[in-house]
Design an enzyme around this catalytic site. Sequence first.
Site, mmCIF file in Angstrom:
data_model
loop_
_atom_site.group_PDB
_atom_site.id
_atom_site.type_symbol
_atom_site.label_atom_id
_atom_site.label_comp_id
_atom_site.label_asym_id
_atom_site.label_seq_id
_atom_site.Cartn_x
_atom_site.Cartn_y
_atom_site.Cartn_z
ATOM 1 N N GLU A 1 113.328 147.722 -10.403
ATOM 2 C CA GLU A 1 113.948 146.405 -10.221
ATOM 3 C C GLU A 1 114.604 146.381 -8.859
ATOM 4 O O GLU A 1 115.472 147.203 -8.576
ATOM 5 C CB GLU A 1 114.983 146.119 -11.319
ATOM 6 C CG GLU A 1 114.345 145.846 -12.672
ATOM 7 C CD GLU A 1 115.341 145.391 -13.732
ATOM 8 O OE1 GLU A 1 116.354 144.746 -13.394
ATOM 9 O OE2 GLU A 1 115.089 145.700 -14.916
ATOM 10 N N ASN B 1 115.595 150.664 -20.853
ATOM 11 C CA ASN B 1 115.935 150.015 -19.587
ATOM 12 C C ASN B 1 117.446 150.003 -19.430
ATOM 13 O O ASN B 1 118.168 149.679 -20.384
ATOM 14 C CB ASN B 1 115.411 148.570 -19.602
ATOM 15 C CG ASN B 1 115.958 147.741 -18.449
ATOM 16 O OD1 ASN B 1 115.540 147.913 -17.304
ATOM 17 N ND2 ASN B 1 116.905 146.857 -18.730
ATOM 18 N N GLU B 2 117.924 150.355 -18.257
ATOM 19 C CA GLU B 2 119.366 150.334 -17.973
ATOM 20 C C GLU B 2 120.160 150.879 -19.174
ATOM 21 O O GLU B 2 121.036 150.212 -19.735
ATOM 22 C CB GLU B 2 119.828 148.935 -17.555
ATOM 23 C CG GLU B 2 119.153 148.500 -16.260
ATOM 24 C CD GLU B 2 119.737 147.272 -15.570
ATOM 25 O OE1 GLU B 2 120.586 146.578 -16.158
ATOM 26 O OE2 GLU B 2 119.340 147.028 -14.409
ATOM 27 N N GLN C 1 111.847 138.908 -9.916
ATOM 28 C CA GLN C 1 110.739 139.017 -10.835
ATOM 29 C C GLN C 1 109.625 138.100 -10.349
ATOM 30 O O GLN C 1 109.868 137.249 -9.494
ATOM 31 C CB GLN C 1 111.192 138.638 -12.233
ATOM 32 C CG GLN C 1 112.321 139.540 -12.764
ATOM 33 C CD GLN C 1 112.637 139.307 -14.232
ATOM 34 O OE1 GLN C 1 112.058 138.495 -14.923
ATOM 35 N NE2 GLN C 1 113.626 140.053 -14.719
ATOM 36 N N GLU D 1 109.670 139.339 -17.205
ATOM 37 C CA GLU D 1 110.550 139.507 -18.366
ATOM 38 C C GLU D 1 110.569 138.213 -19.180
ATOM 39 O O GLU D 1 110.356 137.117 -18.630
ATOM 40 C CB GLU D 1 111.968 139.856 -17.873
ATOM 41 C CG GLU D 1 112.960 140.046 -19.009
ATOM 42 C CD GLU D 1 114.252 140.755 -18.582
ATOM 43 O OE1 GLU D 1 114.463 140.933 -17.370
ATOM 44 O OE2 GLU D 1 115.044 141.110 -19.479
ATOM 45 N N TYR E 1 119.938 145.666 -6.680
ATOM 46 C CA TYR E 1 119.840 144.261 -6.277
ATOM 47 C C TYR E 1 120.704 144.016 -5.048
ATOM 48 O O TYR E 1 121.763 144.631 -4.888
ATOM 49 C CB TYR E 1 120.309 143.352 -7.420
ATOM 50 C CG TYR E 1 119.300 143.262 -8.551
ATOM 51 C CD1 TYR E 1 118.191 142.438 -8.442
ATOM 52 C CD2 TYR E 1 119.445 144.015 -9.719
ATOM 53 C CE1 TYR E 1 117.245 142.352 -9.461
ATOM 54 C CE2 TYR E 1 118.513 143.932 -10.746
ATOM 55 C CZ TYR E 1 117.408 143.093 -10.601
ATOM 56 O OH TYR E 1 116.480 143.021 -11.607
HETATM 57 O O1 AHR Z 1 116.216 141.224 -13.728
HETATM 58 C C1 AHR Z 1 117.264 140.721 -14.478
HETATM 59 C C2 AHR Z 1 118.019 141.801 -15.226
HETATM 60 O O2 AHR Z 1 118.650 142.625 -14.305
HETATM 61 C C3 AHR Z 1 117.182 142.754 -16.040
HETATM 62 O O3 AHR Z 1 116.880 142.254 -17.288
HETATM 63 C C4 AHR Z 1 118.054 143.952 -16.134
HETATM 64 O O4 AHR Z 1 117.330 145.153 -16.276
HETATM 65 C C5 AHR Z 1 118.870 143.915 -14.853
HETATM 66 O O5 AHR Z 1 120.201 144.083 -15.094
#
Ligand code: AHR
Length: 520
Positions: free
Chosen positions: A323, A199-200, A372, A51, A268
């Site tokens: 992600e 995205n999101e 990432q 990113e 996450y």
């Molecule tokens: O990976 C960091 C961020 O986390 C990304 O930009 C987003 O899609 C997520 O919230």
Amino acid sequence: MRLVQPTLLIALLAILPLWLSAQTSSCGKVIINADQGKDTISRHIYGHFSEHLGRCIYGGFYVGEDNTQIPHKDGIRTDVIEALKELKPPNLRWPGGCFADTYHWKDGIGPKAGRPSIVNTWWGGVTEDNSFGTHDFLNMCELLGAEPYLSANVGSGAVQEVADWIQYVNHGGISPMADLRRENGREKPWKVKYWGVGNEAWGCGGHMTAEYYANVYRQYATFMSDWTNTGGLFRIASGASSSDYNWTEVLMRDIPHRMLDGLALHHYSVIDWNAKGSATQFDEQQYFTIMERALKMEELVQKHSTIMDKYDPKKKIALVVDEWGGWYDVEPGTNPGFLYQQNTMRDAMIAATTLNIFNNHSGRVRMANLAQTVNVLQAVILTDEEKMILTPTYHVMKMYNVHQDALLLPVDLQNCDYALGKEKLPALSVSASKDNGGVVHVSIANIDSRETRTVSVELRGMPVTAVEGQILRSGKLQDHNSFEQPDKVLPSVFRQFKRSGNTIELDLPPFSVVVLAVKG
Ligand code: AHR
């Protein structure tokens, strides 16, 4: 009431430890059926994510064409490319993340001196000069041998903008966008297959409701045409955050399946969004909590898949976990908006267990992207100017690349407990596959922070003639590679096993990961 005879009581107490040890020793048994299996583990499960965030692109991948200090090809770091190629990266997602929904691709083409600047509002408020754009990214994917996965701007873009981007990168004939591409120096189209539609969308991509986004998706997908040279575009809908099952339900219900190839999921491993804790200075409770969050992926994949099965029993639509990874406080003294964090043996455990979960669900999970690649979150590579180091997560990804496109084998596991106080987690995580040459690979992680686990792996349905393996382990969970000590955590040849016929008995040290290669 009759009292127990004292002699009987003494006898019972004497056999209690034996009985208890018999109970514990029944854990750690793995049976692998090497003559079974139906699903292929898509290599795309081993994908990465880059990113425009912090030093991922600028400084991480790209140092500029005029750089005289760091070896590069057209501005792309040679050391990073060579290291990544060892992982066999199947795909690379770009340009975000949250950044994607602020990105206008036409800002990043044409002569670099004439490109407009924007402000990267999501990540640190820094000025983005657009010097790394579509050509740079797609050429870099060619260098890597990775398929590009472009995330299109839905939140602040327009349908025409995405349609034009597809024509620009994919159309081989005469068309306004293909001609513009040629003017900018690229004759042949790149044939980009993978496209994210925003995205999101529930958050940084526009704070939409699931119902609203499903309609927006339908509109975008209609105009995301296949220019006949990609074998069909693979369109991926912005998916749920962790356990937002309603999001998956609504999208599966409201989007016609002929328009949908993949449905995303983001998860996450974070202790608390307001108090994430240090990436390197953590105690056992924090480790345990992070592992509990990481292992939650099993439940998430199962439950999202159950919803998808209801609408798509033939599993045409892939679950794309685009992600995932551990998220901690940034390294002290670094820009909080850059998400730069170190990477320890704890992250190796997240990677090993998560990849095993994806492998084991490869019937539905057919793509995923670690967040990432360089210098951001659970990175596989960290750079500091001309220096580069490989993280423990890198080593896990490299050890596990043997599973790419191999046949998933069914595994029967009697797990052991990793207990902390009253809480318990499964200590072992296993997956197995058979490659084209008939070699069976077994990846096993022991997340227990203190106990060595003896594990017996029995292979059924094939003779075993030779076994070799690699192990990633270290003395402390907090161990990591640094620019001062780049090789503190490295894989080594694994020797702590005995083979008897088709059974391999191995000793797995605390927080270690082993990948075995078993030949028939
Ligand atoms: O990976 C960091 C961020 O986390 C990304 O930009 C987003 O899609 C997520 O919230």
